[in-house]
Structures are given as structure tokens and as C-alpha cells.
Design an enzyme around this catalytic site. Structure first.
Site, PDB file in Angstrom:
ATOM      1  N   PRO A   9     111.883  67.327  23.493  1.00  0.00           N
ATOM      2  CA  PRO A   9     111.237  67.734  22.244  1.00  0.00           C
ATOM      3  C   PRO A   9     110.275  66.689  21.680  1.00  0.00           C
ATOM      4  CG  PRO A   9     113.570  67.248  21.911  1.00  0.00           C
ATOM      5  CD  PRO A   9     113.348  67.292  23.381  1.00  0.00           C
ATOM      6  N   ASN A  10     109.190  67.190  21.141  1.00  0.00           N
ATOM      7  CA  ASN A  10     108.152  66.399  20.461  1.00  0.00           C
ATOM      8  C   ASN A  10     107.259  65.595  21.404  1.00  0.00           C
ATOM      9  OD1 ASN A  10     108.920  67.159  17.733  1.00  0.00           O
ATOM     10  ND2 ASN A  10     110.777  65.976  18.127  1.00  0.00           N
ATOM     11  N   ARG A  17     101.472  61.327  17.943  1.00  0.00           N
ATOM     12  CA  ARG A  17     102.775  61.069  17.356  1.00  0.00           C
ATOM     13  C   ARG A  17     103.065  59.567  17.347  1.00  0.00           C
ATOM     14  NH1 ARG A  17     108.415  61.882  20.681  1.00  0.00           N
ATOM     15  NH2 ARG A  17     109.724  61.461  18.878  1.00  0.00           N
ATOM     16  N   TYR A  22     104.632  55.134  20.663  1.00  0.00           N
ATOM     17  CA  TYR A  22     104.524  55.920  21.903  1.00  0.00           C
ATOM     18  C   TYR A  22     103.160  55.823  22.581  1.00  0.00           C
ATOM     19  CZ  TYR A  22     108.884  57.882  20.143  1.00  0.00           C
ATOM     20  OH  TYR A  22     110.169  58.026  19.679  1.00  0.00           O
ATOM     21  N   ASN A  71     112.831  62.722  30.439  1.00  0.00           N
ATOM     22  CA  ASN A  71     112.842  62.061  29.138  1.00  0.00           C
ATOM     23  C   ASN A  71     113.413  63.086  28.163  1.00  0.00           C
ATOM     24  OD1 ASN A  71     112.475  60.892  26.668  1.00  0.00           O
ATOM     25  ND2 ASN A  71     110.372  60.209  27.051  1.00  0.00           N
ATOM     26  N   ALA A  74     114.791  63.199  21.758  1.00  0.00           N
ATOM     27  CA  ALA A  74     115.871  63.124  20.755  1.00  0.00           C
ATOM     28  C   ALA A  74     117.204  63.652  21.294  1.00  0.00           C
ATOM     29  CB  ALA A  74     115.470  63.893  19.505  1.00  0.00           C
ATOM     30  N   GLU A  95     116.416  58.720  34.123  1.00  0.00           N
ATOM     31  CA  GLU A  95     116.170  58.881  32.678  1.00  0.00           C
ATOM     32  C   GLU A  95     115.047  57.928  32.266  1.00  0.00           C
ATOM     33  OE1 GLU A  95     119.714  57.925  30.476  1.00  0.00           O
ATOM     34  OE2 GLU A  95     118.700  58.013  28.530  1.00  0.00           O
ATOM     35  N   HIS A  97     112.495  56.566  29.042  1.00  0.00           N
ATOM     36  CA  HIS A  97     112.095  56.505  27.636  1.00  0.00           C
ATOM     37  C   HIS A  97     110.853  55.643  27.514  1.00  0.00           C
ATOM     38  CE1 HIS A  97     115.736  58.460  26.434  1.00  0.00           C
ATOM     39  NE2 HIS A  97     116.399  57.661  27.252  1.00  0.00           N
ATOM     40  N   ARG A 104     115.574  49.821  18.686  1.00  0.00           N
ATOM     41  CA  ARG A 104     115.184  50.650  17.544  1.00  0.00           C
ATOM     42  C   ARG A 104     116.403  50.935  16.648  1.00  0.00           C
ATOM     43  NH1 ARG A 104     111.638  55.488  19.638  1.00  0.00           N
ATOM     44  NH2 ARG A 104     111.293  55.633  17.383  1.00  0.00           N
TER      45      ARG A 104
HETATM   46  C1  DQA Z   1     112.132  58.666  23.384  1.00  0.00           C
HETATM   47  C2  DQA Z   1     113.095  57.903  22.466  1.00  0.00           C
HETATM   48  C3  DQA Z   1     113.939  58.862  21.638  1.00  0.00           C
HETATM   49  O1  DQA Z   1     114.830  58.142  20.801  1.00  0.00           O
HETATM   50  C4  DQA Z   1     113.033  59.701  20.754  1.00  0.00           C
HETATM   51  O2  DQA Z   1     113.805  60.644  20.036  1.00  0.00           O
HETATM   52  C5  DQA Z   1     111.944  60.360  21.514  1.00  0.00           C
HETATM   53  C6  DQA Z   1     111.282  59.648  22.601  1.00  0.00           C
HETATM   54  C7  DQA Z   1     111.174  57.731  24.136  1.00  0.00           C
HETATM   55  O3  DQA Z   1     110.540  58.190  25.068  1.00  0.00           O
HETATM   56  O4  DQA Z   1     111.039  56.553  23.769  1.00  0.00           O
HETATM   57  O5  DQA Z   1     111.509  61.459  21.156  1.00  0.00           O
HETATM   58  O6  DQA Z   1     112.899  59.368  24.350  1.00  0.00           O
END
Ligand code: DQA
Length: 142
Positions: A9-10, A17, A22, A71, A74, A95, A97, A104
Site C-alpha cells: 500500500p501507498n 510521497r 522514499y 515490499n 505498512a 523482503e 524496504h 524510524r
Molecule cells: C516501507 C516502510 C514501511 O514502514 C512503510 O509503511 C512503507 C514503506 C519502506 O519501503 O521503507 O509504506 O516498507
């Protein structure tokens, strides 16, 4: 050999964003780099993004692939369902990120996914996806 890259998501909002966290690359930019590198390494690749947990679970269960790069965004910090789908399918999963989740907020330090992942890349920006593509190539040599 085929890899599946799932963006949670997002991540469709990359580039617009929180750029200080990011970066400026859009999801299209990132996907182009992933697909170019996969081709260079001789692997088929499919990219998929969903803002919904069920959509991600369905993709993990039903799409064809040898190695998953995910990835979970959230959902990393909340989703037993995504963790269980990865465990159920039993394929190698990497995985990724973009940010360093350990640097964080406290709630980001826990990953529900890492316990079923082959490995995790965190904090190397979008380069992390490309490192994961290279690692996938090594996990299942052709
Ligand atoms: C994320 C880190 C997560 O905590 C966050 O909610 C994201 C992106 C990252 O790629 O750093 O949406 O997965």
C-alpha cells in the site's frame, strides 16, 4: 525462472510521497529498473502493486513465480495474513524496504514478514529492489 515483485500500500505514490524518506523515483521508474535488470539477468519478471491486503494475499497464492520479492509497506507491521500466505506457498521470499525500518518509529521495527522471508533488505533506497533481483538470480540458478 520467474520473479514476482509485489509493492504494498501507498507505494503507488512513490515520487510524490515523503520524498525525504522514499526518494524522488516514481513506481514506474522503479519498475522499469527492475524489469530491465531482470531481462539483463535472463529472468522473467512481473510487477504488481496493491493497496489491499487481500489483493496481495491473492497474488502470492495464485501468480506463477519461483522467487517473490515483496515490499509489504505498512502491512509489514500488521499482517499475519501476508505472512501466512508466504509460508503457505513455501517459495523463497525477499523482503525489501526502501527506508531503514529500524531507524524510524518504534512500530516499524517489528516485521511480521521477516520470520518467513529468506532475507531482508532495508534502508538502501530503491537500489534495494535491484539487489533483491540479483539475490533472486542466485537463489535459484537456471
Ligand atoms: C516501507 C516502510 C514501511 O514502514 C512503510 O509503511 C512503507 C514503506 C519502506 O519501503 O521503507 O509504506 O516498507
Amino acid at each position: 525462472m520467474k520473479i514476482l515483485i509485489i509493492h504494498g500500500p501507498n507505494l503507488n505514490m512513490l515520487g510524490r510521497r515523503e520524498a525525504s524518506i522514499y526518494g524522488n523515483a516514481t513506481l514506474d521508474d522503479v519498475n522499469r529498473q527492475i524489469l530491465d535488470l531482470s531481462r539483463e539477468l535472463g529472468m522473467a519478471a512481473e510487477v504488481f502493486q496493491s493497496n489491499s491486503e487481500g489483493g496481495i494475499v491473492d497474488a502470492i497464492q495464485t501468480k506463477e513465480y519461483d522467487v517473490l520479492i515483496i515490499n509489504p509497506a505498512a502491512y509489514t507491521h500488521t499482517s499475519v495474513a501476508i505472512r501466512d500466505a508466504i509460508a503457505a506457498v513455501g517459495k523463497p521470499a525477499i523482503e525489501v524496504h526502501i527506508s531503514n525500518i529500524y531507524k524510524r518509529e518504534e512500530f516499524r521495527k517489528e516485521s511480521f514478514i521477516s520470520g518467513v522471508a529468506t532475507g531482508q533488505i532495508s534502508g538502501l533506497g530503491v537500489e534495494g529492489y535491484l539487489l533483491a533481483v540479483r539475490a533472486a538470480r542466485k537463489i535459484i540458478p537456471q
